[in-house]
Design an enzyme around this catalytic site. Structure first.
Site, mmCIF file in Angstrom:
data_model
loop_
_atom_site.group_PDB
_atom_site.id
_atom_site.type_symbol
_atom_site.label_atom_id
_atom_site.label_comp_id
_atom_site.label_asym_id
_atom_site.label_seq_id
_atom_site.Cartn_x
_atom_site.Cartn_y
_atom_site.Cartn_z
ATOM 1 N N TYR A 153 0.844 -1.194 0.000
ATOM 2 C CA TYR A 153 0.000 0.000 0.000
ATOM 3 C C TYR A 153 0.879 1.245 0.000
ATOM 4 C CZ TYR A 153 -3.489 3.430 1.523
ATOM 5 O OH TYR A 153 -4.318 4.517 1.616
ATOM 6 N N ASP A 255 9.125 2.714 0.523
ATOM 7 C CA ASP A 255 8.032 3.381 1.226
ATOM 8 C C ASP A 255 8.207 3.078 2.708
ATOM 9 O OD1 ASP A 255 5.665 4.127 2.440
ATOM 10 O OD2 ASP A 255 4.410 3.527 0.753
ATOM 11 N N LYS A 283 3.927 9.358 9.237
ATOM 12 C CA LYS A 283 3.531 8.730 10.491
ATOM 13 C C LYS A 283 4.471 9.095 11.638
ATOM 14 C CE LYS A 283 0.756 5.194 8.253
ATOM 15 N NZ LYS A 283 -0.485 5.982 8.246
#
Length: 444
Positions: A153, A255, A283
């Site tokens: 994702y 990522d 995050k």
């Protein structure tokens, strides 16, 4: 907040707020991932406050939080260090739409911490930063196609919202999966620029790179696949990615939105000893405030630095968000902080393994201390690829998650996601967590 965790009580307040929200919010939520069930209740929980590793909902139920805003609140909720620093910024101006000195200090710190970071650009979310990394790779190479891995994702935006969670009927052949759009509304032209490969399969990787020789701008992956229940890379697979991308002059993008900084000061690239050309962060970077970054080798980022490749954003690295990130990274750059996170998580992982073993329940506890998941596979073997997850016992995971919730442990509702551990969790809170795990397995 209370010094103890109590079992899940009533939730009439959450029920009422969700009913009210549906009149003004699309679907009653602000993110598709928030439409989660609390077990038998067809509505999400509404949180009112948090402190450290604890949160409390609008009905007064208190939980130990292992969602921690999908890993963002890495220092814990209402961190005193963040509160003090951000209060000062509120009095001097949260953003000006100009350059500011804090963003420079933050970029310098990222360059010190991250092996691939020679130049940095900031954004506001992981999805935005992925967009920036893809554009930088395309601008540098002059090519358009991107190779991604099935199940990984990379945000909700069109560019790479492809084959995140395709059904078995949609996914196509194993070695050459179909590129499946994550949602209606993604144009066919975008889908056609993305090629999909299975994770942890060297032969399939080489075959797809050969089949599209000279076409790929980038290969992108989650080095630890947080969105595939923390599926780990096979030994040597990341090294193979690095070798093939170097040989074929393809930009390798990690990522690290989930792995970045929380798994150690240098993230997954330090953990595995493999340096990508560009890495994406969010995050944990902001400690609970929205900020993201993509950082890469100077020659790859140079077209962006020279203004040939365009990238913008009014809110990028505002003084408020840059300050939050600077305070957070200064903490995460202390080895004892990330070591404590890792140690805490590994204690929970071992408790889960022991509880499952003692009750003869097959499962795999996979990932690292900072981020992990329990996967109920038929033989207890870890997952290696996305399609392995389609064969897991999702009903058992749902029951396990709800039993934890009843015992005051808040985790992600999706079995394909993972637990995140906050630096603020205490030994007493770990004791309570492990006790809840034992209790949950006792009734599975």
């Amino acid at each position: 907040m209370n010094g103890h965790i109590t079992a899940l009580g009533g939730s009439d307040g959450s029920r009422a707020w969700f009913a009210r929200a549906q009149a003004s919010l699309a679907g009653g939520i602000s993110s598709s991932s928030r439409l989660t069930s609390t077990g038998p209740h067809p509505y999400p929980l509404y949180m009112a406050e948090g402190a450290g590793a604890r949160i409390r909902d609008v009905d007064g139920n208190e939980y130990l939080d292992y969602l921690i805003s999908y890993g963002s609140a890495v220092l814990g909720h209402a961190s005193p260090q963040l509160a003090e620093a951000l209060t000062a910024v509120l009095h001097t101006g949260t953003m000006f739409g100009t350059c500011n000195t804090t963003e420079v200090e933050l970029a310098e710190l990222i360059c010190d911490m991250v092996p691939c970071a020679e130049l940095v650009r900031f954004a506001n979310s992981g999805s935005e930063a992925v967009q920036g990394a893809v554009r930088a790779a395309r601008g540098y190479t002059g090519r358009s196609k991107i190779l991604k891995f099935e199940g990984h994702y990379h945000g909700w935006t069109d560019s790479l919202a492809i084959s995140n969670r395709p059904s078995a009927a949609e996914a196509g052949p194993y070695a050459t999966p179909y590129p499946v759009p994550h949602s209606p509304g993604i144009p066919a032209g975008v889908v056609n620029d993305v090629v999909v490969s299975p994770w942890n399969d060297p032969a399939a990787l080489r075959a797809v790179l050969d089949a599209h020789r000279g076409e790929f701008a980038a290969v992108i992956c989650e080095p630890i696949v947080a969105n595939n229940a923390c599926t780990m890379p096979d030994p040597g697979f990341l090294d193979l990615l690095r070798e093939e991308c170097t040989r074929r002059e393809i930009v390798l993008v990690f990522d690290e939105v989930c792995t970045g900084f929380r798994t150690g000061p240098g993230g997954a690239q330090t953990m595995f000893g493999v340096v990508p050309d560009i890495a994406v962060f969010s995050k944990a970077l902001g400690g609970g405030v929205p900020i993201a970054a993509f950082a890469g080798l100077r020659h790859v980022m140079e077209p962006l630095a020279q203004g040939q490749v365009k990238h913008g954003g009014t809110y990028n690295a505002s003084p408020l968000c840059a300050t939050a990130a600077l305070v957070t990274l200064r903490q995460l750059n202390r080895p004892e902080v990330t070591e404590r996170i890792d140690k805490s998580g590994r204690r929970i992982m071992e408790t889960i393994r022991r509880a499952a073993h003692d009750r003869h329940i097959p499962c795999s506890v996979q990932g690292v201390g900072a981020m992990f998941q329990t996967v109920f596979t038929a033989d207890g073997a870890p997952t290696r690829q996305y399609r392995d997850l389609q064969l897991t016992d999702q009903a058992r995971y749902d029951a396990y998650r709800h039993e934890l919730l009843k015992r005051g442990i808040h985790t992600n509702a999706y079995g394909m996601a993972c637990w995140f551990v906050a630096a603020a969790v205490t030994e007493d809170e770990l004791d309570a967590t492990c006790e809840a795990v034992e209790g949950a397995f006792g009734v599975l």
